[in-house]
Design an enzyme around this catalytic site. Structure first.
Site, PDB file in Angstrom:
ATOM      1  N   ALA A  66     -18.867   8.588  -9.946  1.00 32.99           N
ATOM      2  CA  ALA A  66     -19.016   7.343  -9.621  1.00 32.99           C
ATOM      3  C   ALA A  66     -19.339   6.972  -8.133  1.00 32.99           C
ATOM      4  O   ALA A  66     -19.008   7.884  -7.356  1.00 32.99           O
ATOM      5  CB  ALA A  66     -17.818   6.493 -10.076  1.00 32.99           C
ATOM      6  N   GLY A 111     -17.489  10.874 -12.909  1.00 27.00           N
ATOM      7  CA  GLY A 111     -18.339  10.144 -13.918  1.00 27.00           C
ATOM      8  C   GLY A 111     -19.629  10.801 -14.587  1.00 27.00           C
ATOM      9  O   GLY A 111     -19.844  10.661 -15.724  1.00 27.00           O
ATOM     10  N   GLU A 114     -18.010  13.177 -16.867  1.00 27.12           N
ATOM     11  CA  GLU A 114     -17.636  12.360 -18.267  1.00 27.12           C
ATOM     12  C   GLU A 114     -18.821  11.857 -18.798  1.00 27.12           C
ATOM     13  O   GLU A 114     -18.926  11.549 -20.152  1.00 27.12           O
ATOM     14  CB  GLU A 114     -16.720  10.959 -17.636  1.00 27.12           C
ATOM     15  CG  GLU A 114     -15.340  11.605 -17.037  1.00 27.12           C
ATOM     16  CD  GLU A 114     -14.807  10.227 -16.235  1.00 27.12           C
ATOM     17  OE1 GLU A 114     -15.607   9.982 -15.225  1.00 27.12           O
ATOM     18  OE2 GLU A 114     -13.604   9.980 -16.448  1.00 27.12           O
ATOM     19  N   GLU A 134     -11.377  13.576  -9.159  1.00 23.90           N
ATOM     20  CA  GLU A 134     -10.753  12.327  -8.738  1.00 23.90           C
ATOM     21  C   GLU A 134      -9.628  12.696  -7.805  1.00 23.90           C
ATOM     22  O   GLU A 134      -9.220  11.915  -7.144  1.00 23.90           O
ATOM     23  CB  GLU A 134     -10.619  11.455  -9.859  1.00 23.90           C
ATOM     24  CG  GLU A 134     -11.652  11.004 -10.614  1.00 23.90           C
ATOM     25  CD  GLU A 134     -12.368  12.081 -11.492  1.00 23.90           C
ATOM     26  OE1 GLU A 134     -12.196  13.055 -11.628  1.00 23.90           O
ATOM     27  OE2 GLU A 134     -13.542  11.385 -11.989  1.00 23.90           O
TER      28      GLU A 134
HETATM   29  N1  COA Z   1     -20.845   8.644  -4.461  1.00 23.74           N
HETATM   30  C1  COA Z   1     -21.469   8.282  -3.347  1.00 23.74           C
HETATM   31  N2  COA Z   1     -22.305   8.988  -2.693  1.00 23.74           N
HETATM   32  C2  COA Z   1     -22.289  10.090  -2.858  1.00 23.74           C
HETATM   33  C3  COA Z   1     -21.662  10.729  -3.956  1.00 23.74           C
HETATM   34  C4  COA Z   1     -20.654   9.725  -4.804  1.00 23.74           C
HETATM   35  N3  COA Z   1     -20.027  10.198  -5.728  1.00 23.74           N
HETATM   36  N4  COA Z   1     -21.725  11.836  -4.109  1.00 23.74           N
HETATM   37  C5  COA Z   1     -22.598  12.210  -3.130  1.00 23.74           C
HETATM   38  N5  COA Z   1     -23.136  11.165  -2.488  1.00 23.74           N
HETATM   39  C6  COA Z   1     -23.882  11.079  -1.419  1.00 23.74           C
HETATM   40  C7  COA Z   1     -23.537  11.556   0.007  1.00 23.74           C
HETATM   41  O1  COA Z   1     -22.589  10.485   0.446  1.00 23.74           O
HETATM   42  C8  COA Z   1     -24.666  11.588   0.644  1.00 23.74           C
HETATM   43  O2  COA Z   1     -25.067  10.611   1.335  1.00 23.74           O
HETATM   44  P1  COA Z   1     -25.728  10.374   2.695  1.00 23.74           P
HETATM   45  O3  COA Z   1     -26.752  11.303   2.832  1.00 23.74           O
HETATM   46  O4  COA Z   1     -26.146   8.765   2.726  1.00 23.74           O
HETATM   47  O5  COA Z   1     -24.674  10.602   3.647  1.00 23.74           O
HETATM   48  C9  COA Z   1     -25.728  12.212  -0.229  1.00 23.74           C
HETATM   49  O6  COA Z   1     -25.003  11.759  -1.611  1.00 23.74           O
HETATM   50  C10 COA Z   1     -25.728  13.818  -0.397  1.00 23.74           C
HETATM   51  O7  COA Z   1     -24.535  14.303  -0.467  1.00 23.74           O
HETATM   52  P2  COA Z   1     -23.921  15.345   0.268  1.00 23.74           P
HETATM   53  O8  COA Z   1     -22.214  15.181   0.245  1.00 23.74           O
HETATM   54  O9  COA Z   1     -24.557  15.325   1.686  1.00 23.74           O
HETATM   55  O10 COA Z   1     -24.468  16.850  -0.241  1.00 23.74           O
HETATM   56  P3  COA Z   1     -23.430  18.195  -0.218  1.00 23.74           P
HETATM   57  O11 COA Z   1     -24.422  18.907  -0.945  1.00 23.74           O
HETATM   58  O12 COA Z   1     -23.204  18.479   0.862  1.00 23.74           O
HETATM   59  O13 COA Z   1     -22.339  17.849  -1.228  1.00 23.74           O
HETATM   60  C11 COA Z   1     -21.108  17.204  -3.157  1.00 23.74           C
HETATM   61  C12 COA Z   1     -22.434  17.753  -2.612  1.00 23.74           C
HETATM   62  C13 COA Z   1     -21.502  16.819  -4.663  1.00 23.74           C
HETATM   63  C14 COA Z   1     -20.275  18.653  -3.285  1.00 23.74           C
HETATM   64  C15 COA Z   1     -20.647  16.252  -2.375  1.00 23.74           C
HETATM   65  O14 COA Z   1     -21.668  15.271  -2.411  1.00 23.74           O
HETATM   66  C16 COA Z   1     -19.220  15.460  -3.108  1.00 23.74           C
HETATM   67  O15 COA Z   1     -18.163  16.106  -3.014  1.00 23.74           O
HETATM   68  N6  COA Z   1     -19.508  14.358  -3.682  1.00 23.74           N
HETATM   69  C17 COA Z   1     -18.462  13.449  -4.051  1.00 23.74           C
HETATM   70  C18 COA Z   1     -18.075  14.059  -5.673  1.00 23.74           C
HETATM   71  C19 COA Z   1     -17.051  13.182  -6.153  1.00 23.74           C
HETATM   72  O16 COA Z   1     -15.959  13.295  -5.618  1.00 23.74           O
HETATM   73  N7  COA Z   1     -17.243  12.626  -7.270  1.00 23.74           N
HETATM   74  C20 COA Z   1     -16.186  11.915  -8.047  1.00 23.74           C
HETATM   75  C21 COA Z   1     -16.113  10.563  -7.895  1.00 23.74           C
HETATM   76  S1  COA Z   1     -15.004   9.585  -8.667  1.00 23.74           S
END
Ligand code: COA
Length: 260
Positions: A66, A111, A114, A134
């Site tokens: 999400a 999500g 999910e 989460e």
């Molecule tokens: N919601 C909003 N934005 C997200 C996102 C999310 N769930 N996951 C990634 N993004 C965005 C990042 O903020 C970044 O945006 P920006 O370039 O404007 O700063 C872009 O997507 C790229 O992500 P980034 O974190 O730079 O990539 P990465 O390769 O370093 O890391 C992940 C990848 C997936 C490990 C990391 O993005 C992450 O942990 N995301 C969240 C995952 C999460 O907790 N999901 C569950 C939500 S309930």
């Protein structure tokens, strides 16, 4: 219909839904979740679509969860509505009545995991990573993760994934039964479409009844399930496809099902 965050096309009876916010790793914001509801309603009403494939845009992510910038603003009341909306729409996907296959092409977190779990079959690329992170955000899964992960894999393993927030590799996902098959990134979509086309080549009434009968195991006892199977078996024997499929076998030729 026009979508902002989703690409939608139909190829040989397969509806292909691509979540398209690659700069945000296809994170599901409210707009995207609403569009998912609209596209699946369009698919339900289109009798030319037999099978659905769901994937993510780009090479990095299926769906990274999400959208955390929206999550951050939730309060108790809006959080309930947020979770209920996602659960309702993912349930609509699960109960669509047509097979839905996830082509998990990268991160499937929160999500995203999910959404893949709400699909009926999961294929993944070697670089796919699954997780319910989460707890790292101080919350729990809200789009069905606690329920579907524990029903899809061993519940102790589901708890380990949910309680640690750790990611699971594609190889491990295959080992624990979270995905059906793993392919290279280059092959994933073609292999998924191949499966979709194989399913589309069968008699579609049989496909829909088989799906209904298997998904009924989510809700009913074995005794009720066997009675339900017998009813659907009887109904499907009233179709043209049944006559054609059995006749074709006996005449040593390929069946020509009514839908084709
Ligand atoms: N919601 C909003 N934005 C997200 C996102 C999310 N769930 N996951 C990634 N993004 C965005 C990042 O903020 C970044 O945006 P920006 O370039 O404007 O700063 C872009 O997507 C790229 O992500 P980034 O974190 O730079 O990539 P990465 O390769 O370093 O890391 C992940 C990848 C997936 C490990 C990391 O993005 C992450 O942990 N995301 C969240 C995952 C999460 O907790 N999901 C569950 C939500 S309930």
């Amino acid at each position: 219909m026009n979508y902002q965050n989703i690409l939608f096309e139909i190829k040989n009876h397969t509806g292909i839904v691509t979540i398209n916010r690659p700069d945000k790793l296809n994170a599901l914001n409210g707009q995207t979740v609403s569009e998912l509801e609209d596209v699946f309603s369009e698919i339900k009403n289109n009798s030319e679509i037999f099978v659905v494939v769901v994937t993510g845009s780009g090479e990095k992510a299926f769906v990274a969860g999400a959208d955390i910038s929206e999550l951050n603003k939730l309060d108790v009341i809006s959080a309930k509505a947020f979770s209920e909306k996602g659960n309702r729409i993912f349930r609509e996907i699960e109960t669509l009545g047509k097979p839905v296959i996830a082509a998990v092409n990268g991160f499937a977190l929160g999500g995203g995991c999910e959404l893949a779990l709400a699909c009926h079959i999961r294929f993944a690329s070697e670089n796919a990573k699954f997780g319910q992170p989460e707890v790292n955000l101080g919350i729990i899964p809200g789009y069905g993760g606690t329920q579907r992960l524990a029903r899809t894999i061993n519940s102790a393993r589901a708890l380990e994934i949910i309680l640690t927030g750790d990611m699971v590799s594609a190889e491990e996902a295959l080992r624990i039964g979270l995905v059906n098959k793993v392919f290279s990134s280059a092959e994933l979509l073609a292999k998924t479409l191949e499966l979709a086309e194989k399913i589309s080549s069968k008699g579609q009434q049989a496909i829909r009844f088989a799906l209904k009968a298997v998904k009924a195991t989510d809700n009913i006892s074995l005794t009720e399930g066997l009675a339900y199977e017998a009813s659907l078996f009887a109904l499907v024997c009233g179709t043209e496809d049944f006559k054609e499929g059995t006749a074709a076998f006996l005449e040593k030729r390929k069946p020509n099902f009514k839908n084709h």
